[in-house]
Design a protein around this motif. Sequence first.
Motif, PDB file in Angstrom:
ATOM      1  N   ARG A  31     -12.689   3.828  -7.948  1.00 31.86           N
ATOM      2  CA  ARG A  31     -12.772   3.715  -6.473  1.00 31.86           C
ATOM      3  C   ARG A  31     -11.518   4.239  -5.793  1.00 31.86           C
ATOM      4  O   ARG A  31     -11.511   4.499  -4.605  1.00 31.86           O
ATOM      5  CB  ARG A  31     -12.953   2.243  -6.067  1.00 31.86           C
ATOM      6  N   CYS A  32     -10.409   4.355  -6.565  1.00 37.05           N
ATOM      7  CA  CYS A  32      -9.129   4.773  -5.972  1.00 37.05           C
ATOM      8  C   CYS A  32      -9.249   6.203  -5.433  1.00 37.05           C
ATOM      9  O   CYS A  32      -9.784   7.092  -6.108  1.00 37.05           O
ATOM     10  CB  CYS A  32      -8.028   4.680  -7.029  1.00 37.05           C
ATOM     11  N   LEU A  33      -8.752   6.409  -4.221  1.00 37.67           N
ATOM     12  CA  LEU A  33      -8.876   7.715  -3.559  1.00 37.67           C
ATOM     13  C   LEU A  33      -7.792   8.689  -4.010  1.00 37.67           C
ATOM     14  O   LEU A  33      -7.786   9.829  -3.597  1.00 37.67           O
ATOM     15  CB  LEU A  33      -8.772   7.522  -2.043  1.00 37.67           C
ATOM     16  N   SER A  39       0.386   4.657  -0.175  1.00 38.71           N
ATOM     17  CA  SER A  39       1.158   3.590   0.469  1.00 38.71           C
ATOM     18  C   SER A  39       1.259   2.354  -0.430  1.00 38.71           C
ATOM     19  O   SER A  39       2.172   1.544  -0.268  1.00 38.71           O
ATOM     20  CB  SER A  39       0.535   3.226   1.812  1.00 38.71           C
ATOM     21  N   CYS A  40       0.338   2.212  -1.381  1.00 36.49           N
ATOM     22  CA  CYS A  40       0.366   1.041  -2.270  1.00 36.49           C
ATOM     23  C   CYS A  40       1.712   0.962  -2.995  1.00 36.49           C
ATOM     24  O   CYS A  40       2.253  -0.124  -3.199  1.00 36.49           O
ATOM     25  CB  CYS A  40      -0.770   1.125  -3.291  1.00 36.49           C
ATOM     26  N   ILE A  41       2.262   2.125  -3.373  1.00 37.05           N
ATOM     27  CA  ILE A  41       3.514   2.129  -4.152  1.00 37.05           C
ATOM     28  C   ILE A  41       4.642   1.525  -3.324  1.00 37.05           C
ATOM     29  O   ILE A  41       5.470   0.778  -3.839  1.00 37.05           O
ATOM     30  CB  ILE A  41       3.860   3.568  -4.622  1.00 37.05           C
ATOM     31  N   ARG A  92      -1.235  -2.832   1.225  1.00 33.92           N
ATOM     32  CA  ARG A  92      -0.938  -1.484   1.726  1.00 33.92           C
ATOM     33  C   ARG A  92      -1.998  -0.452   1.331  1.00 33.92           C
ATOM     34  O   ARG A  92      -1.962   0.674   1.791  1.00 33.92           O
ATOM     35  CB  ARG A  92       0.393  -1.004   1.152  1.00 33.92           C
ATOM     36  N   CYS A  93      -2.886  -0.798   0.405  1.00 35.68           N
ATOM     37  CA  CYS A  93      -3.905   0.169  -0.043  1.00 35.68           C
ATOM     38  C   CYS A  93      -4.754   0.580   1.165  1.00 35.68           C
ATOM     39  O   CYS A  93      -5.190  -0.276   1.945  1.00 35.68           O
ATOM     40  CB  CYS A  93      -4.776  -0.483  -1.123  1.00 35.68           C
ATOM     41  N   VAL A  94      -5.007   1.891   1.308  1.00 38.61           N
ATOM     42  CA  VAL A  94      -5.748   2.347   2.498  1.00 38.61           C
ATOM     43  C   VAL A  94      -7.142   1.715   2.578  1.00 38.61           C
ATOM     44  O   VAL A  94      -7.675   1.518   3.667  1.00 38.61           O
ATOM     45  CB  VAL A  94      -5.882   3.892   2.546  1.00 38.61           C
TER      46      VAL A  94
HETATM   47 FE1  SF4 Z   1      -5.388   4.192  -4.692  1.00 37.21          FE
HETATM   48 FE2  SF4 Z   1      -2.979   3.347  -3.758  1.00 37.21          FE
HETATM   49 FE3  SF4 Z   1      -4.532   5.003  -2.246  1.00 37.21          FE
HETATM   50 FE4  SF4 Z   1      -5.226   2.384  -2.638  1.00 37.21          FE
HETATM   51  S1  SF4 Z   1      -3.386   3.186  -1.522  1.00 37.21           S
HETATM   52  S2  SF4 Z   1      -6.601   4.172  -2.724  1.00 37.21           S
HETATM   53  S3  SF4 Z   1      -4.539   2.071  -4.797  1.00 37.21           S
HETATM   54  S4  SF4 Z   1      -3.539   5.469  -4.244  1.00 37.21           S
END
Ligand code: SF4
Length: 452
Positions: A31-33, A39-41, A92-94
Motif C-alpha cells: 500500500r506504500c506509495l 515524510s514518515c522518515i 506523518r504518513c501521507v
Molecule cells: Fe510510504 Fe512513508 Fe509515503 Fe507513508 S509517508 S506512503 S510510509 S513513504
Amino acid sequence: MRKISKAERLNTFKEVSLGFSQDEAVEEAKRCLQCRDPSCIRGCPLEIDIKGFVGSIARRKFKEAIEKIREKNPLPAICGRVCPQENLCQERCVLNKKGEPIKIGYLERFVADWERENNLRKNFNFIEKREEKIAVIGSGPAGLSFSFEMAKKGFKVTLFEALHKAGGVLRYGIPEFRLPKDVLDKEIEYIKNLGIEVITDFFVGKTKTIEELKKEGFKLFFLGLGAGSPKFLGIEGENLNQVYSANEFLVRVNLMKSYLFPQYHTPVKIGRKVGVIGAGNVAFDCARVALRLKSKVFIIYRRGELEMPARKEEIENAKEEGVEFIFLATPKKIISDREGNVKGMVCLRNELKEEDETGRRVPFPVEGSDFLVDLDTVIIAIGTQANPLIKEIIPDIDLTDKGFVKVNEYFQTSVSYIFAGGDIVSGNATVINAIYQAKKAVFFAQRFLNNV
Ligand code: SF4
Ligand code: FAD
C-alpha cells in the motif's frame, strides 16, 4: 493486527497481538506509495529508512528490510511493539490524511521477529579495537543502546544493572502481554554477543562507587538510570495495606513473577476490586495485569476519556478485556477497615475548564461533590521521578529543578567524563526517546575519548 481471543487473554500473560503473517505484511507494505519526499522518515526520531524497508518487504526481501532498520535501530522488535507510532512516523504518513497510514510499527515488528525466528542476526566485524573501558549504568533501552553502539565502535563495554535481570522498564514495567520477555532476552543476548559484559545485582554508588570504578580503569561513564521512583498523591490513607505504587505492583508481577506464587517466592496480595489512579500507559498496564489476576478493575482518571494519554491501541485492548472507567474524579482519601486494609476511596467530581499548555483541559474538583468508590486495592500510577539518591551516587553532578540529570547538547553532564540519556534526563518519556538520546551521546562520547 490479529489478536488472541478475549477469553484466552484473561487467563494468560501471553502476548495479545499476534503480528502480521508474511502475506499480511507484504500486502500492507504494497500500500506504500513510495513517496518521493517521504515524510514518515521525518516522524521517526532515529530517521530509519522507512520508505526503503517497507519497499523491501513489499518485494519479500525481508533480510534487506531488517538490515535497513538495524542501520539505525538497535531494538527493532521492541520498538515495533511499544513505540507510539501513531504520534510519530505513522502520523506523518501521507495516507494518514485518509485515516489509513501504513502500519509502519507492525511492519518493523514483523521483520524483526522474522530475523529472530530465522536466527539471522548479523555479526559485526569491528573496524577498530579500542582499549578504553566504558561503564554503562542501567540496562534499560538507553543503557542497552549506548552499550550496543559503543561496542560496535570497538570499545570495551561493561553494563551494570542494579536488579537481578537486565532490561530496565522493558523487563520490570511493560508486561509480557505487550512485550514478551523472550523477545527482550533475545535482544539482550544479541547485544551481549558483541562482547559486552553485563553485570547484574550491581548498584553503582553502593556496590562500588564511580571513583572505585575509575580506579579499575573505566574512562567514560553513561548514566541510563531511568526515573523509577514513584510519585504519590499525598492524600490520607496512602500507607494502608494494599495500596501499591505502579512500580511496586508491576515489579512484583513482571520481574518477580508473583502470579506464579508459590512456585516463585514473591507474592502479590490483591483484592477483588482494584482502582488504578491515572490513565497513561503505566496505568493501563497495571489495570490489565490486575484483570489477569482475576480482579474487577477501574481506571480512575481526573480528566475525561478523550484526554487519556495512553496509546489508543492499549485503551482499546483494555476496554475489550473489561476494564471499567471512572472519569472526572480526584481521589480525596483512601479509607480502611479496622485491620488497616483498604475498603474504599472517597473522590471528588471534577469539572474541566480551560486548556493547559499540553492542549488538555484542566480538571477542577467541585467542592462538596464527594462520592465513595468501593475498592479493596489501590494502585497509584500517576508518574515517577528521578531517584532522590542520585547526588549520593555522584556528588558533583548538576541536576535540574526537578531532580533530573542536567546535560548539554552533547548529552554530557557537568562531570566531563559522564554522559547521560533516557528518562534520567527527560523524565518519564518513551523507549524511542531513550534510544535516540543514547545514540546521540555515543557520537559525542567517542569524540570526547578521541580528544582526551
Ligand atoms: Fe510510504 Fe512513508 Fe509515503 Fe507513508 S509517508 S506512503 S510510509 S513513504
Ligand atoms: P529504564 O528503562 O528505567 O532503565 C533504567 C535501569 O537503570 C533500571 O533497570 C534500573 O534498575 C537501573 N539503575 C538505576 N540506578 C542504577 C544504579 N545506580 N546502578 C545500576 N543500575 C541502576 N514507553 C514507550 O515508548 N511505549 C510504551 O508503551 C511504554 N509503556 C510503559 C509502561 C510502563 C509500565 C512504564 C513504567 C514505562 C513505559 N514506557 C513506555 C516508558 C519507557 O519504558 C521508558 O521511557 C524507558 O524505559 C526509559 O528508558 P531508560 O533506559 O532511560 O530507563
